[in-house]
Design a protein around this motif. Structure first.
Motif: not given
Length: 323
Positions: A151-156, A211-223
């Motif tokens: 939701a924060i990065w506005d991606i599926p 804070a860098l690892m968590v979103p990168w892993l959960l979003l599968a590298g989409a960001v």
């Protein structure tokens, strides 16, 4: 809008600028009714980077319901990470369990629960099936965080599939390990000169990594990781203030809650602390997203020269079509 992460695509710069312009126009309409000196000061701020970051950050924070999402994440953290800590305690020696309780500031009344678990047979308490159930239920925290970051990065939101399980487990185990290391490693390096500097450096580095690892892993590298760095740095800087305050308040609050209300009081105190940490975590991610997608020079530098050039070319192409 979310930054593009594929080499062949570009940022939707025009859509972002239109949203920012509409928001700034609404702010100027409100400021029109204020004194002239306030209007001049506000207009100066709105035309510059700090004003854009504050306004867009507040708008995103409210629009995404970060207060509600933070409570959801805090509750999931409590029901996911603490069972894993108890699981680890049943496998550890008594001295390791004592250090584990010290790392999370357990009061004496609650520390006895860990000691009882250690004195029993760990394999009998948590067999293979029990361990799998604990780990499977703990992944609910990862899924809640994945929805928040999407939701924060506005991606599926990444689809829940078997190939994503290792990412969920890596995140929840990484957060559990970070919770313990934040206290134990800081205490270990405190003996090194200068004594007051090393704990801050260790905590800062650990917070940036989490804070860098968590979103990168959960979003599968989409960001891309490069674009996630501003949010990670914001979280680490914020925790430099929040962590010492929590360390001073939490032990006393846990002791009082345990004396007055027993284990349920300890649980509510931990939830309050986890809510604060979750709010800082998600608010920093929102601020980092606003900084990374800002149309100014810093935002373009974060994206990198090639992507900034592609975005500018795309904007020029759209402008030529409109003309």
């Amino acid at each position: 809008m979310a930054p593009s992460t594929e080499p062949a695509t570009t940022d939707d710069a025009d859509g972002t600028n239109e949203d920012e312009s509409a928001l700034e126009a609404k702010m100027r309409a409100v400021l029109h009714h204020l004194p002239s000196w306030v209007q001049l000061l506000s207009a100066w701020l709105l035309s510059r980077w700090p004003g854009r970051i504050v306004i867009n950050g507040l708008e995103s924070f409210v629009r995404l319901d970060m207060f509600d999402r933070s409570m959801t994440v805090a509750a999931q953290f409590f029901t996911s990470v603490f069972p894993i800590l108890i699981l680890f305690a049943t496998w550890a020696a008594k001295s390791d369990a004592d250090r584990l309780g010290h790392a999370v500031s357990l009061p004496d009344e609650t520390q006895s629960v860990l000691q009882d678990a250690v004195q029993g047979d760990g394999s009998a308490s948590f067999g293979i099936l029990g361990t799998l159930l604990v780990l499977a239920s703990a992944t609910s925290l990862s899924r809640a965080l994945a929805r928040a970051f999407a939701a924060i990065w506005d991606i599926p939101t990444p689809k829940s599939k078997l190939a994503s399980v290792w990412r969920w487990l890596a995140v929840v185990l990484g957060l559990t390990l970070a919770l313990v290391l934040a206290r134990t490693v800081s205490d270990s390096v405190r003996i090194l000169p200068p004594r007051d500097v090393w704990p801050f450096l260790v905590s800062f580095g650990l917070d940036v990594a989490v804070a860098l690892m968590v979103p990168w892993l959960l979003l599968a590298g989409a960001v891309r990781a490069r674009i996630l760095i501003p949010g990670a740095v914001c979280f680490a800087l914020l925790m430099l203030t929040v962590r010492p305050a929590t360390a001073a308040w939490l032990p006393h609050a846990l002791e009082v809650s345990a004396d007055r209300y027993g284990p349920i009081g300890v649980a509510f105190t931990y939830l309050a602390c986890l809510y604060t940490a979750s709010l800082c975590f998600l608010a920093s991610a929102v601020l980092g997203q606003v900084i990374a997608t800002d149309r100014g020079g810093l935002g373009q530098w974060i994206h990198g020269p090639e992507e900034a050039k592609e975005s500018n070319d795309h904007s020029a192409e759209v402008a030529s079509k409109d003309s």
